[in-house]
Design a protein around this motif. Sequence first.
Motif, PDB file in Angstrom:
ATOM      1  N   GLY A   1       1.022  -1.266   0.011  1.00 13.85           N
ATOM      2  CA  GLY A   1       0.042   0.055   0.059  1.00 13.85           C
ATOM      3  C   GLY A   1       0.851   1.304   0.232  1.00 13.85           C
ATOM      4  N   ALA A   2       2.093   1.319   0.697  1.00 14.72           N
ATOM      5  CA  ALA A   2       2.893   2.319   0.719  1.00 14.72           C
ATOM      6  C   ALA A   2       3.420   2.590  -0.713  1.00 14.72           C
ATOM      7  CB  ALA A   2       4.067   2.258   1.780  1.00 14.72           C
ATOM      8  N   TYR A   3       4.043   1.744  -1.373  1.00  9.38           N
ATOM      9  CA  TYR A   3       4.431   1.796  -2.475  1.00  9.38           C
ATOM     10  C   TYR A   3       3.368   2.454  -3.677  1.00  9.38           C
ATOM     11  CZ  TYR A   3       8.963  -0.603  -1.524  1.00  9.38           C
ATOM     12  OH  TYR A   3      10.181  -0.882  -0.897  1.00  9.38           O
ATOM     13  N   PHE A   4       2.354   1.938  -3.508  1.00  6.73           N
ATOM     14  CA  PHE A   4       1.095   2.295  -4.133  1.00  6.73           C
ATOM     15  C   PHE A   4       0.828   3.470  -4.111  1.00  6.73           C
ATOM     16  CE2 PHE A   4      -3.268   2.115  -6.189  1.00  6.73           C
ATOM     17  CZ  PHE A   4      -2.976   1.365  -7.117  1.00  6.73           C
ATOM     18  N   SER A   5       1.049   4.177  -3.058  1.00  8.76           N
ATOM     19  CA  SER A   5       0.589   5.442  -2.768  1.00  8.76           C
ATOM     20  C   SER A   5       1.359   6.431  -3.662  1.00  8.76           C
ATOM     21  CB  SER A   5       0.776   5.855  -1.140  1.00  8.76           C
ATOM     22  OG  SER A   5       0.025   5.004  -0.351  1.00  8.76           O
ATOM     23  N   THR A   6       2.413   5.972  -4.269  1.00  6.53           N
ATOM     24  CA  THR A   6       3.170   6.994  -5.288  1.00  6.53           C
ATOM     25  C   THR A   6       2.327   7.072  -6.417  1.00  6.53           C
ATOM     26  OG1 THR A   6       4.354   5.030  -6.154  1.00  6.53           O
ATOM     27  CG2 THR A   6       5.447   6.131  -4.234  1.00  6.53           C
ATOM     28  N   ALA A   7       1.248   6.475  -6.647  1.00  5.54           N
ATOM     29  CA  ALA A   7       0.339   6.732  -7.897  1.00  5.54           C
ATOM     30  C   ALA A   7       0.033   8.142  -8.301  1.00  5.54           C
ATOM     31  CB  ALA A   7      -0.540   5.856  -7.952  1.00  5.54           C
ATOM     32  N   PRO A   8      -0.355   8.983  -6.990  1.00  2.11           N
ATOM     33  CA  PRO A   8      -0.838  10.491  -7.447  1.00  2.11           C
ATOM     34  C   PRO A   8       0.410  11.124  -8.240  1.00  2.11           C
ATOM     35  CG  PRO A   8      -1.489   9.589  -5.437  1.00  2.11           C
ATOM     36  CD  PRO A   8      -0.627   8.524  -5.712  1.00  2.11           C
ATOM     37  N   PHE A   9       1.840  10.704  -7.913  1.00  2.00           N
ATOM     38  CA  PHE A   9       2.677  11.455  -8.447  1.00  2.00           C
ATOM     39  C   PHE A   9       2.952  11.135  -9.853  1.00  2.00           C
ATOM     40  CE2 PHE A   9       7.504  11.620  -9.301  1.00  2.00           C
ATOM     41  CZ  PHE A   9       7.646  12.793  -9.184  1.00  2.00           C
ATOM     42  N   VAL A  10       2.771   9.792 -10.144  1.00  5.90           N
ATOM     43  CA  VAL A  10       3.178   9.373 -11.445  1.00  5.90           C
ATOM     44  C   VAL A  10       1.993   9.862 -12.393  1.00  5.90           C
ATOM     45  CG1 VAL A  10       2.888   7.285 -12.992  1.00  5.90           C
ATOM     46  CG2 VAL A  10       4.020   6.984 -10.655  1.00  5.90           C
ATOM     47  N   GLY A  11       0.641   9.928 -11.662  1.00 15.61           N
ATOM     48  CA  GLY A  11      -0.285  10.729 -12.485  1.00 15.61           C
ATOM     49  C   GLY A  11       0.119  12.188 -12.801  1.00 15.61           C
TER      50      GLY A  11
END
Length: 360
Positions: free
Chosen positions: A257-267
Amino acid sequence: MVRTGSTTAILAAVLFGVSTPLAKLLVHDLSPWMLAGLLYLGSGTGLGLVRLVRGLAVSAERGERSIRGTEWFWLLGAVLAGGIAAPVLLMSGLAVTPASSASLLLNLEGVFTALLAWFVFHEGFDRRLVAGMIAIVAGAAVLSWGGSLDIANGWANGWANGWASGWGPAAVATACLMWAVDNNLTRKVSLADPMDIAAIKGLVAGGVNVGIALALGDGMPAVPTMIAAMLVGLLGYGVSLVLFVIALRHIGTARTGAYFSTAPFVGAIASLAMFGEPLTAGMVAAAVLMGIGVWLHLTEDHDHEHVHEEIEHDHPHVHDEHHQHGHDGPVTEPHTHKHRHGRLRHRHAHFPDAHHVHPH
């Protein structure tokens, strides 16, 4: 296994993050309910077709196994929480909640996911992991805020406007809690074929959300628009979820979940290229915070003496220090079959996978 888990979690975040600006291209042609439904349906339909083309019995050939027994109840709970309840709550809350407040509240998913993993499902953690999770979520919060320099007034106005609507922010926060429940329940079935898991979740959630859209008076969109939305869903929701489930196997719920929380930055980075949006101070700050968080997780060294109690289970595996059983003939790896582990005490670096669920 940490390299496999961290890599697949980050790839999942990349695919999901890129899907956000792509979905933005479609939001003017579709209602939020219809768009959410088609994204989920694209995930479930696309993966289901791949499954059929490759053969219904392909799981074992790929070293995977089907969903079994009580795992169906965990998966049903995950679908109800994350695929049905969460979107309903989010759309209801967004209708009366300012975008600034809603964006900040959505970052609660990572926090709730970790808290449930640690204190309800008893996943191990340490101070370094907590610090990394805080840094990543803080980066997502800064990014959602949009780089405003007037922090004091921004927080005051955002929360004042949000809570003036009463139940709106509570609905958004509850949606985050439902997604956190989804993440933790999906961890319970992560030893089964991830393609089956993602396809079932997509088909059920997509069907329900499209049904809600039609019940609210929406019509089906033009075929090109529908295909575009479903293709975005296949990559951003379907393939992303398959990778997410693989990560759950190897590094547990909180770390994934922590790694996946980087998704907004990728977007946000994808939006720079697609829409020519400006590079803001918030994006730079978010990149620094998330970079620190990912580094803290990648360099984590969870190493102590621990005991493996005797257990018999069935999951994909290779013959490593935890799998020292024999076979009657030649086998390929990875493979899956029921096997027994004897009691074992040893020490090595490890993460909360299927063999490391001991208390701390």
